[in-house]
Scaffold this active site. Structure first.
Site, mmCIF file in Angstrom:
data_model
loop_
_atom_site.group_PDB
_atom_site.id
_atom_site.type_symbol
_atom_site.label_atom_id
_atom_site.label_comp_id
_atom_site.label_asym_id
_atom_site.label_seq_id
_atom_site.Cartn_x
_atom_site.Cartn_y
_atom_site.Cartn_z
ATOM 1 N N GLU A 57 0.863 -1.184 0.000
ATOM 2 C CA GLU A 57 0.000 0.000 0.000
ATOM 3 C C GLU A 57 0.895 1.227 0.000
ATOM 4 O O GLU A 57 1.658 1.455 0.945
ATOM 5 C CB GLU A 57 -0.923 -0.014 1.225
ATOM 6 C CG GLU A 57 -1.723 1.254 1.437
ATOM 7 C CD GLU A 57 -2.479 1.701 0.197
ATOM 8 O OE1 GLU A 57 -2.257 2.855 -0.240
ATOM 9 O OE2 GLU A 57 -3.273 0.901 -0.332
ATOM 10 N N SER A 58 0.814 2.028 -1.050
ATOM 11 C CA SER A 58 1.758 3.140 -1.212
ATOM 12 C C SER A 58 1.695 4.138 -0.070
ATOM 13 O O SER A 58 2.726 4.701 0.323
ATOM 14 C CB SER A 58 1.514 3.845 -2.552
ATOM 15 O OG SER A 58 0.198 4.370 -2.624
ATOM 16 N N CYS A 88 4.139 -2.496 -8.817
ATOM 17 C CA CYS A 88 2.831 -2.142 -8.271
ATOM 18 C C CYS A 88 2.942 -0.864 -7.421
ATOM 19 O O CYS A 88 3.140 0.209 -7.970
ATOM 20 C CB CYS A 88 2.241 -3.313 -7.487
ATOM 21 S SG CYS A 88 0.457 -3.163 -7.190
ATOM 22 N N ILE A 146 -2.596 -6.929 -9.019
ATOM 23 C CA ILE A 146 -3.308 -7.004 -7.747
ATOM 24 C C ILE A 146 -3.531 -5.578 -7.241
ATOM 25 O O ILE A 146 -2.590 -4.906 -6.822
ATOM 26 C CB ILE A 146 -2.513 -7.805 -6.700
ATOM 27 C CG1 ILE A 146 -2.196 -9.209 -7.229
ATOM 28 C CG2 ILE A 146 -3.293 -7.883 -5.390
ATOM 29 C CD1 ILE A 146 -1.226 -9.983 -6.352
ATOM 30 N N ARG A 147 -4.758 -5.091 -7.323
ATOM 31 C CA ARG A 147 -5.071 -3.693 -6.969
ATOM 32 C C ARG A 147 -4.057 -2.766 -7.621
ATOM 33 O O ARG A 147 -3.505 -1.860 -6.991
ATOM 34 C CB ARG A 147 -5.085 -3.514 -5.452
ATOM 35 C CG ARG A 147 -6.186 -4.255 -4.714
ATOM 36 C CD ARG A 147 -6.149 -3.963 -3.236
ATOM 37 N NE ARG A 147 -6.350 -2.525 -2.968
ATOM 38 C CZ ARG A 147 -5.955 -1.925 -1.841
ATOM 39 N NH1 ARG A 147 -5.313 -2.596 -0.910
ATOM 40 N NH2 ARG A 147 -6.203 -0.636 -1.668
ATOM 41 N N HIS A 188 3.198 -7.708 -10.778
ATOM 42 C CA HIS A 188 4.113 -8.392 -9.856
ATOM 43 C C HIS A 188 4.789 -9.569 -10.568
ATOM 44 O O HIS A 188 4.302 -10.695 -10.507
ATOM 45 C CB HIS A 188 3.340 -8.947 -8.662
ATOM 46 C CG HIS A 188 2.725 -7.928 -7.767
ATOM 47 N ND1 HIS A 188 3.356 -7.444 -6.643
ATOM 48 C CD2 HIS A 188 1.524 -7.297 -7.819
ATOM 49 C CE1 HIS A 188 2.579 -6.562 -6.034
ATOM 50 N NE2 HIS A 188 1.460 -6.457 -6.735
ATOM 51 N N GLU A 190 7.423 -10.981 -9.580
ATOM 52 C CA GLU A 190 8.112 -11.796 -8.567
ATOM 53 C C GLU A 190 7.271 -12.970 -8.073
ATOM 54 O O GLU A 190 7.817 -13.921 -7.501
ATOM 55 C CB GLU A 190 8.536 -10.924 -7.379
ATOM 56 C CG GLU A 190 7.424 -10.520 -6.421
ATOM 57 C CD GLU A 190 6.584 -9.340 -6.899
ATOM 58 O OE1 GLU A 190 5.670 -8.927 -6.160
ATOM 59 O OE2 GLU A 190 6.833 -8.838 -8.020
#
Length: 207
Positions: A57-58, A88, A146-147, A188, A190
C-alpha cells in the site's frame, strides 16, 4: 533470504523491506545473478548498488519510510542515479505525479509519469495476463495485477515497455516503463516465477 550463491562481484541490490513481497523479490534477483539484501535502515540503504521497491500500500510505504528515516535518503539516492525498480505500489512510489493520492501523500519520485492508484479495481478484480515486454526476450511475461495502478501520462525520455487492454477505455493501458536508471511495472513478476523482468533490471545495473 535465498539458498542461491551469486558471485561476490555481483551487484548488491536492496529490497525495501517495509511491506510487500520482499522474499519473492530477493529470490528473483538472485536467480537473475544479483546479491539481494533487505533494507530497513539508512545504513543498509547506503551500502547497496540498487534498490527494489515492492508492492503493498503506497500510503503505508510512504509513512513507514518516513518513520524509519528512509524517505529522504531513498529520494536523494534515486535523484543521484541509483538504479531502482518498482512493482505495483513501487511504481506509485517512483512516480513524480499521482491521480487519487491521499492528502499529504509523498513519493520518492524520479519517473516523469502520472500514475493512477488502484486503477484496475479492488482485490477481487485482480487478474493475470501474458504481456509482451520490450527488452525482455523469450516470449510473453506472465503478469499478475493485484489492486494495480497504471500510468496515465509519460513524460519525455520515458519509454513504454508494455501495455494491456484491460481496464477499458478502448486503448492500451501503460503498465511498464523505463527511464534511464529507473524501471517500473504495474504488475508483480516476482510471484509468477518468471525472473526475466528482474534480469532486465540487473542488466541495467551492470550494463
Amino acid at each position: 533470504m535465498s539458498t542461491s550463491t551469486p558471485s561476490a562481484s555481483a551487484p548488491l541490490v536492496g529490497v525495501l523491506a517495509l511491506q510487500g513481497d520482499v522474499r519473492e523479490h530477493a529470490r528473483a534477483l538472485e536467480a537473475a545473478g544479483a546479491r539481494a539484501v533487505p533494507v530497513r535502515r539508512p545504513s543498509e540503504l547506503r551500502a547497496v548498488d540498487a534498490l527494489v521497491l515492492p508492492g503493498g500500500e503506497s500510503t503505508v510505504i510512504d509513512k513507514l519510510a518516513r518513520t524509519f528515516e528512509l524517505h529522504e535518503l531513498v529520494t536523494e539516492r534515486i535523484a543521484g542515479g541509483m538504479p531502482a525498480y518498482g512493482s505495483c505500489a513501487g511504481l506509485i512510489m517512483l512516480a513524480d505525479r499521482l491521480v487519487d493520492g491521499i492528502p499529504g501523500q509523498r513519493t520518492f519520485g524520479g519517473l516523469d509519469v502520472l500514475v493512477r492508484r488502484n486503477a484496475f479495481g479492488r482485490q477481487v478484480e485482480s487478474f493475470e495476463e501474458d504481456l509482451a515486454v520490450a527488452g525482455v526476450d523469450g516470449g510473453p511475461v506472465r503478469a499478475a495485477f493485484i489492486r494495480a495502478p497504471w500510468v496515465e501520462e509519460v513524460g519525455d525520455g520515458v519509454e513504454v515497455l508494455a501495455t494491456t487492454s484491460a481496464g477499458g477505455a478502448g486503448g492500451g493501458r501503460v503498465v511498464a516503463v523505463r527511464s534511464g536508471h529507473l524501471l517500473a511495472t504495474s504488475f508483480h513478476p516476482e510471484i509468477t516465477g518468471d525472473h526475466r523482468v528482474h534480469a532486465l533490471f540487473v542488466s541495467m545495473i551492470t550494463g
